[in-house]
Write a protein that holds these residues in place. Structure first.
Motif, mmCIF file in Angstrom:
data_model
loop_
_atom_site.group_PDB
_atom_site.id
_atom_site.type_symbol
_atom_site.label_atom_id
_atom_site.label_comp_id
_atom_site.label_asym_id
_atom_site.label_seq_id
_atom_site.Cartn_x
_atom_site.Cartn_y
_atom_site.Cartn_z
ATOM 1 N N ILE A 136 0.889 -0.786 0.025
ATOM 2 C CA ILE A 136 -0.153 0.099 0.217
ATOM 3 C C ILE A 136 0.845 1.039 0.440
ATOM 4 C CG2 ILE A 136 -1.955 1.083 1.416
ATOM 5 C CD1 ILE A 136 -2.955 -1.138 2.719
ATOM 6 N N GLU A 137 0.367 2.630 -0.130
ATOM 7 C CA GLU A 137 1.691 3.162 -1.178
ATOM 8 C C GLU A 137 0.180 4.943 -0.636
ATOM 9 O OE1 GLU A 137 4.270 3.747 -2.758
ATOM 10 O OE2 GLU A 137 4.548 1.272 -3.286
ATOM 11 N N SER A 138 0.387 4.330 0.780
ATOM 12 C CA SER A 138 -0.393 5.585 1.652
ATOM 13 C C SER A 138 -0.130 6.702 1.534
ATOM 14 C CB SER A 138 -0.365 5.478 2.725
ATOM 15 O OG SER A 138 0.459 5.992 3.831
ATOM 16 N N HIS A 139 0.936 7.100 1.099
ATOM 17 C CA HIS A 139 1.236 8.183 0.757
ATOM 18 C C HIS A 139 0.377 8.953 -0.983
ATOM 19 C CE1 HIS A 139 4.251 6.438 -1.362
ATOM 20 N NE2 HIS A 139 4.622 7.368 -1.988
ATOM 21 N N GLN A 140 0.092 7.794 -0.675
ATOM 22 C CA GLN A 140 -0.381 8.250 -2.701
ATOM 23 C C GLN A 140 -2.223 8.129 -2.666
ATOM 24 O OE1 GLN A 140 1.669 6.225 -5.603
ATOM 25 N NE2 GLN A 140 3.547 7.300 -5.511
ATOM 26 N N GLN A 141 -2.573 7.678 -1.747
ATOM 27 C CA GLN A 141 -4.137 7.982 -1.306
ATOM 28 C C GLN A 141 -4.393 8.041 -0.386
ATOM 29 O OE1 GLN A 141 -3.853 3.556 -3.313
ATOM 30 N NE2 GLN A 141 -3.598 2.450 -0.847
ATOM 31 N N THR A 142 -5.819 8.074 -0.409
ATOM 32 C CA THR A 142 -7.012 8.107 1.012
ATOM 33 C C THR A 142 -6.732 7.266 1.783
ATOM 34 O OG1 THR A 142 -8.682 7.746 0.321
ATOM 35 C CG2 THR A 142 -8.879 9.917 0.067
ATOM 36 N N VAL A 143 -6.896 7.378 3.170
ATOM 37 C CA VAL A 143 -7.020 6.072 3.997
ATOM 38 C C VAL A 143 -7.916 5.490 3.563
ATOM 39 C CG1 VAL A 143 -7.603 5.616 6.472
ATOM 40 C CG2 VAL A 143 -6.371 7.240 6.068
ATOM 41 N N GLN A 144 -9.562 5.709 3.367
ATOM 42 C CA GLN A 144 -10.752 5.239 2.812
ATOM 43 C C GLN A 144 -9.936 4.071 1.784
ATOM 44 O OE1 GLN A 144 -10.194 8.311 3.720
ATOM 45 N NE2 GLN A 144 -11.732 7.816 5.610
ATOM 46 N N GLU A 145 -9.019 4.568 0.437
ATOM 47 C CA GLU A 145 -8.518 4.211 -0.521
ATOM 48 C C GLU A 145 -7.106 2.699 -0.213
ATOM 49 O OE1 GLU A 145 -9.113 7.083 -4.224
ATOM 50 O OE2 GLU A 145 -6.840 7.483 -2.514
ATOM 51 N N SER A 146 -6.821 3.224 0.943
ATOM 52 C CA SER A 146 -5.425 1.867 0.789
ATOM 53 C C SER A 146 -7.017 0.926 2.308
ATOM 54 C CB SER A 146 -4.957 2.577 2.237
ATOM 55 O OG SER A 146 -4.453 3.613 1.624
ATOM 56 N N ALA A 147 -7.803 1.479 3.014
ATOM 57 C CA ALA A 147 -8.719 0.240 3.567
ATOM 58 C C ALA A 147 -9.103 -0.594 2.558
ATOM 59 C CB ALA A 147 -9.598 0.303 4.162
ATOM 60 N N ALA A 148 -10.030 0.250 1.101
ATOM 61 C CA ALA A 148 -10.390 -0.810 0.742
ATOM 62 C C ALA A 148 -9.560 -1.557 -0.023
ATOM 63 C CB ALA A 148 -11.173 0.105 -0.424
ATOM 64 N N GLU A 149 -8.170 -1.604 -0.773
ATOM 65 C CA GLU A 149 -7.118 -1.914 -1.573
ATOM 66 C C GLU A 149 -7.284 -3.525 -0.562
ATOM 67 O OE1 GLU A 149 -3.798 -1.790 -3.343
ATOM 68 O OE2 GLU A 149 -4.275 0.775 -2.520
ATOM 69 N N LEU A 150 -6.760 -3.699 1.110
ATOM 70 C CA LEU A 150 -6.745 -4.613 1.680
ATOM 71 C C LEU A 150 -8.153 -5.244 2.251
ATOM 72 C CD1 LEU A 150 -5.107 -5.852 4.021
ATOM 73 C CD2 LEU A 150 -5.606 -4.188 5.428
ATOM 74 N N TYR A 151 -9.394 -4.693 1.838
ATOM 75 C CA TYR A 151 -10.356 -5.218 2.371
ATOM 76 C C TYR A 151 -10.939 -5.977 0.936
ATOM 77 C CZ TYR A 151 -15.851 -6.180 1.724
ATOM 78 O OH TYR A 151 -16.990 -6.909 2.213
ATOM 79 N N ALA A 152 -10.263 -5.629 -0.559
ATOM 80 C CA ALA A 152 -10.634 -6.293 -1.510
ATOM 81 C C ALA A 152 -9.524 -7.543 -1.834
ATOM 82 C CB ALA A 152 -10.157 -5.532 -2.765
#
Length: 189
Positions: free
Chosen positions: A165-181
């Motif tokens: 996860i490149e957390s500095h390039q996306q929102t927290v919600q986008e990061s969590a959504a990647e992980l959920y996927a």
């Protein structure tokens, strides 16, 4: 016992351990709690084993030598596997700077047949230093502390994590959504 109670008791939830590793202030804990909220909202049993809380209670007395860090990671890994084997989604936002320590936790999970996902929250040290959630980078720069992971103590980034996860390039919600996927893809969400 009613039919509804029988049905809910016969359904077993798939547990999993999601280990979020990365530098201090990378966003591990923030992402973990965002995902935990989503999973709980869907009715999943979820626990977040926050590294700071674990150090205070389960690993009190351990320092930050390589050996103590390894012991801390193994303790957390044991608890995580135990919970995950019993149907809990366990989110573990812990630095865990050494690859061999993380590999030992993965092997414990594999030996028990428990799902284990390693997620590298790959935030550059410059971004982490600017965030400096706990003031650690400022203290290290001022010479007040030493042994800061990724600055004057090693951090061995995962070579092939299950997710980066490149957390500095996306929102927290986008990061969590990647992980959920990823959890969904692996049959654990």
């Amino acid at each position: 016992m009613t039919t509804d109670q029988e049905t809910s008791m016969s359904v077993t939830e798939t547990g999993a351990t999601v280990w979020l590793t990365g530098l201090p202030s990378a966003g591990k804990t923030t992402i973990a709690y965002e995902l935990a909220g989503r999973l709980r909202g869907e009715g999943h049993r979820v626990e977040v084993l926050d590294g700071d809380e674990i150090r205070e209670f389960l690993s009190a007395g351990l320092g930050f030598t390589r050996e103590d860090r390894h012991t801390n990671v193994q303790r957390i890994g044991f608890v995580a596997e135990l919970l995950a084997a019993n149907g809990v989604k366990v989110l573990v936002p812990v630095i865990a700077p050494y690859a061999d320590s993380r590999d030992a936790v993965r092997k414990r999970h594999q030996a028990e047949g428990t799902t284990y996902l390693e997620v590298h929250v790959a935030t550059p040290v410059e971004v982490c230093s600017a965030r400096d959630v706990k003031g650690l980078y400022a203290k290290q720069a001022a010479g007040e502390i030493s042994g800061l992971t990724g600055v004057d103590d090693p951090y061995e980034a995962p070579e092939s994590p299950d997710l980066r996860i490149e957390s500095h390039q996306q929102t927290v919600q986008e990061s969590a959504a990647e992980l959920y996927a990823l959890l969904s893809e692996r049959g654990a969400a």
